[in-house]
Design a protein around this motif. Structure first.
Motif, PDB file in Angstrom:
ATOM      1  N   ALA A  91      48.133  34.090  34.519  1.00  0.00           N
ATOM      2  CA  ALA A  91      47.399  32.842  34.400  1.00  0.00           C
ATOM      3  C   ALA A  91      46.433  32.682  35.560  1.00  0.00           C
ATOM      4  CB  ALA A  91      48.367  31.667  34.364  1.00  0.00           C
ATOM      5  N   CYS A  92      45.236  32.270  35.244  1.00  0.00           N
ATOM      6  CA  CYS A  92      44.219  32.016  36.259  1.00  0.00           C
ATOM      7  C   CYS A  92      44.665  30.869  37.163  1.00  0.00           C
ATOM      8  CB  CYS A  92      42.905  31.669  35.563  1.00  0.00           C
ATOM      9  SG  CYS A  92      41.605  31.160  36.683  1.00  0.00           S
ATOM     10  N   ILE A  93      44.516  31.054  38.462  1.00  0.00           N
ATOM     11  CA  ILE A  93      44.948  29.995  39.378  1.00  0.00           C
ATOM     12  C   ILE A  93      43.959  28.840  39.412  1.00  0.00           C
ATOM     13  CG2 ILE A  93      46.383  31.414  40.887  1.00  0.00           C
ATOM     14  CD1 ILE A  93      43.961  31.512  42.817  1.00  0.00           C
ATOM     15  N   ARG A  94      42.748  29.074  38.951  1.00  0.00           N
ATOM     16  CA  ARG A  94      41.751  28.009  39.002  1.00  0.00           C
ATOM     17  C   ARG A  94      41.770  27.157  37.735  1.00  0.00           C
ATOM     18  NH1 ARG A  94      35.564  29.493  39.638  1.00  0.00           N
ATOM     19  NH2 ARG A  94      36.217  30.465  41.576  1.00  0.00           N
ATOM     20  N   CYS A  95      41.666  27.814  36.564  1.00  0.00           N
ATOM     21  CA  CYS A  95      41.548  27.024  35.332  1.00  0.00           C
ATOM     22  C   CYS A  95      42.764  27.170  34.426  1.00  0.00           C
ATOM     23  CB  CYS A  95      40.270  27.405  34.586  1.00  0.00           C
ATOM     24  SG  CYS A  95      40.323  29.051  33.835  1.00  0.00           S
ATOM     25  N   LYS A  96      43.727  27.989  34.847  1.00  0.00           N
ATOM     26  CA  LYS A  96      44.988  28.136  34.133  1.00  0.00           C
ATOM     27  C   LYS A  96      44.895  28.855  32.796  1.00  0.00           C
ATOM     28  CE  LYS A  96      47.466  24.253  36.172  1.00  0.00           C
ATOM     29  NZ  LYS A  96      46.457  23.766  37.111  1.00  0.00           N
ATOM     30  N   THR A  97      43.772  29.501  32.533  1.00  0.00           N
ATOM     31  CA  THR A  97      43.671  30.305  31.326  1.00  0.00           C
ATOM     32  C   THR A  97      44.631  31.486  31.392  1.00  0.00           C
ATOM     33  OG1 THR A  97      41.329  29.758  31.063  1.00  0.00           O
ATOM     34  CG2 THR A  97      42.101  31.735  29.924  1.00  0.00           C
ATOM     35  N   ILE A  98      45.321  31.745  30.295  1.00  0.00           N
ATOM     36  CA  ILE A  98      46.197  32.913  30.233  1.00  0.00           C
ATOM     37  C   ILE A  98      45.392  34.095  29.707  1.00  0.00           C
ATOM     38  CG2 ILE A  98      48.259  33.909  29.172  1.00  0.00           C
ATOM     39  CD1 ILE A  98      49.348  31.034  28.959  1.00  0.00           C
ATOM     40  N   LYS A 105      40.000  40.048  35.520  1.00  0.00           N
ATOM     41  CA  LYS A 105      39.613  38.711  35.963  1.00  0.00           C
ATOM     42  C   LYS A 105      39.607  37.736  34.808  1.00  0.00           C
ATOM     43  CE  LYS A 105      34.692  39.636  35.491  1.00  0.00           C
ATOM     44  NZ  LYS A 105      33.373  39.531  36.108  1.00  0.00           N
ATOM     45  N   CYS A 106      39.560  36.475  35.156  1.00  0.00           N
ATOM     46  CA  CYS A 106      39.598  35.430  34.148  1.00  0.00           C
ATOM     47  C   CYS A 106      38.335  35.448  33.296  1.00  0.00           C
ATOM     48  CB  CYS A 106      39.734  34.082  34.853  1.00  0.00           C
ATOM     49  SG  CYS A 106      39.644  32.689  33.730  1.00  0.00           S
ATOM     50  N   PRO A 107      38.477  35.502  31.974  1.00  0.00           N
ATOM     51  CA  PRO A 107      37.307  35.523  31.097  1.00  0.00           C
ATOM     52  C   PRO A 107      36.609  34.170  31.037  1.00  0.00           C
ATOM     53  CG  PRO A 107      39.311  35.442  29.785  1.00  0.00           C
ATOM     54  CD  PRO A 107      39.740  35.564  31.222  1.00  0.00           C
ATOM     55  N   ASN A 108      37.273  33.171  31.510  1.00  0.00           N
ATOM     56  CA  ASN A 108      36.741  31.815  31.417  1.00  0.00           C
ATOM     57  C   ASN A 108      35.890  31.435  32.639  1.00  0.00           C
ATOM     58  OD1 ASN A 108      36.520  29.358  29.978  1.00  0.00           O
ATOM     59  ND2 ASN A 108      38.078  28.441  31.269  1.00  0.00           N
ATOM     60  N   CYS A 109      36.390  31.737  33.836  1.00  0.00           N
ATOM     61  CA  CYS A 109      35.672  31.295  35.037  1.00  0.00           C
ATOM     62  C   CYS A 109      35.445  32.416  36.049  1.00  0.00           C
ATOM     63  CB  CYS A 109      36.418  30.132  35.695  1.00  0.00           C
ATOM     64  SG  CYS A 109      37.993  30.606  36.433  1.00  0.00           S
ATOM     65  N   ASP A 110      35.793  33.668  35.685  1.00  0.00           N
ATOM     66  CA  ASP A 110      35.569  34.829  36.555  1.00  0.00           C
ATOM     67  C   ASP A 110      36.403  34.844  37.826  1.00  0.00           C
ATOM     68  OD1 ASP A 110      33.884  36.054  34.842  1.00  0.00           O
ATOM     69  OD2 ASP A 110      32.040  35.496  35.869  1.00  0.00           O
ATOM     70  N   GLU A 111      37.367  33.963  37.900  1.00  0.00           N
ATOM     71  CA  GLU A 111      38.268  33.959  39.053  1.00  0.00           C
ATOM     72  C   GLU A 111      39.177  35.188  38.977  1.00  0.00           C
ATOM     73  OE1 GLU A 111      38.970  31.616  41.764  1.00  0.00           O
ATOM     74  OE2 GLU A 111      40.151  33.375  42.237  1.00  0.00           O
ATOM     75  N   THR A 112      39.352  35.886  40.096  1.00  0.00           N
ATOM     76  CA  THR A 112      40.223  37.056  40.087  1.00  0.00           C
ATOM     77  C   THR A 112      41.631  36.717  40.561  1.00  0.00           C
ATOM     78  OG1 THR A 112      39.344  37.649  42.249  1.00  0.00           O
ATOM     79  CG2 THR A 112      38.423  38.803  40.343  1.00  0.00           C
TER      80      THR A 112
END
Ligand code: ZN
Length: 62
Positions: free
Chosen positions: A6-13, A18-25
């Protein structure tokens, strides 16, 4: 088997680098619960979690 995280920024699973939603690694693989958001504008959960996109989101990350 690919481990979901799960992304730590936007919580996308998601799976992958990296997160496909906000590019957070930054990610957490110990998340609790998950929510399916289909209508971000109408969803109370989405509102509470402050998510803007559709998809699967972790309820709690750590
Ligand atoms: Zn994200």
């Amino acid at each position: 088997m690919v481990k979901e995280k799960a992304c730590i920024r936007c919580k996308t699973i998601y799976e992958g680098e990296k997160c496909p939603n906000c590019d957070e690694t930054g990610s957490s693989d110990s998340f609790k619960g998950e929510a399916y958001i289909f209508n971000p504008e109408k969803s109370i959960i989405a509102n509470k979690m402050k998510v803007v996109g559709k998809g699967r989101f972790a309820i709690k990350t750590r």
